[in-house]
Structure formats: structure tokens, C-alpha cells
Design an enzyme around this catalytic site. Structure first.
Site: not given
Ligand code: 5GP
Ligand code: ZN
Length: 105
Positions: A91, A98
Site C-alpha cells: 500500500g 513515513h
Molecule cells: P502511503 O500510501 O505511502 O503510506 O502514504 C502516503 C501519504 O502521503 C498518503 O496518505 C497521501 O495522502 C500523502 N501525501 C501524498 N502527497 C502529499 C503531499 O504533497 N503533501 C502531503 N501533506 N501529503 C501527501
């Protein structure tokens, strides 16, 4: 990493509402919140995924958890979930480690 969104946020090349920052990490709100409180804790060093961690990186990941705990305490959140997605198949959509903090409070 030139084209990494989270490196750009760490370097202030992209704006975000940084809630906390220190030498090793930043914390800001998720752009697409999945809970009332949805924060991201991001190391300043680019590590693409938990699956790509090298020796020493565990200190950085532990730091993210400690800071998430501290920020949650400052925000007086009574409870929350912490999660890290690993690899596309797990996912993960942004390939810079992060830690998500999600809370109904
Ligand atoms: P992952 O899906 O990789 O676990 O989480 C990535 C997260 O980063 C997602 O929840 C998405 O909404 C967030 N995200 C993606 N691009 C940006 C951005 O440019 N700024 C912020 N604040 N969050 C972001
Ligand atoms: Zn990066």
C-alpha cells in the site's frame, strides 16, 4: 532525491503545514486525511522504504516513533494508530519512509 515529494517538503521546496521539525525529521498533516487527525512523520534523509533500510537507519525509524508519541501527547490525543506501508504491494504510494499517525480525536 530530486523528484521525491517528501524530500521537497523537508527542503521547503514544497509547502506543507509543518507541525514539528528537528534535525532528523518533520511532521505535517496528510493532504488526504483518513481520520480526524492524520499526521505524517518523515525523516530528512531519503530512505525509500522499510524494505530498503540499511544499518543505522533503525535509529531514524525509532526517532519517528518517539516524536509521534511526543506530538500525540502535545495534542492530548488519548489514543491513535501508527502505521508504515511497505512497498507498493503493502500500500505504499510515496517512496520515502513515513510513519502515519491516525486518530479519531
Ligand atoms: P502511503 O500510501 O505511502 O503510506 O502514504 C502516503 C501519504 O502521503 C498518503 O496518505 C497521501 O495522502 C500523502 N501525501 C501524498 N502527497 C502529499 C503531499 O504533497 N503533501 C502531503 N501533506 N501529503 C501527501
Ligand atoms: Zn525523499
Amino acid at each position: 532525491m530530486n523528484d521525491c515529494i517528501f524530500c521537497k517538503i523537508c527542503n521547503k521546496e514544497l509547502s506543507s503545514d509543518i507541525i514539528y521539525e528537528d534535525e532528523y525529521c518533520v511532521c505535517f498533516s496528510d493532504i488526504n486525511p483518513q481520520a480526524k487527525t492524520h499526521l505524517l512523520f518523515v525523516p530528512k534523509v531519503h530512505i525509500s522504504s522499510i524494505s530498503e533500510m540499511e544499518d543505522g537507519h533503525e535509529l531514524i525509524v525509532a526517532h519517528l516513533i518517539k516524536i509521534a508519541r511526543n506530538v500525540a501527547k502535545d495534542l492530548k490525543l488519548p489514543g491513535y494508530k501508527l502505521h508504515i506501508a511497505v512497498n507498493k504491494e503493502g500500500g505504499q504510494t510515496v517512496f520515502h519512509i513515513h510513519l502515519h499517525l491516525l486518530s479519531h480525536y
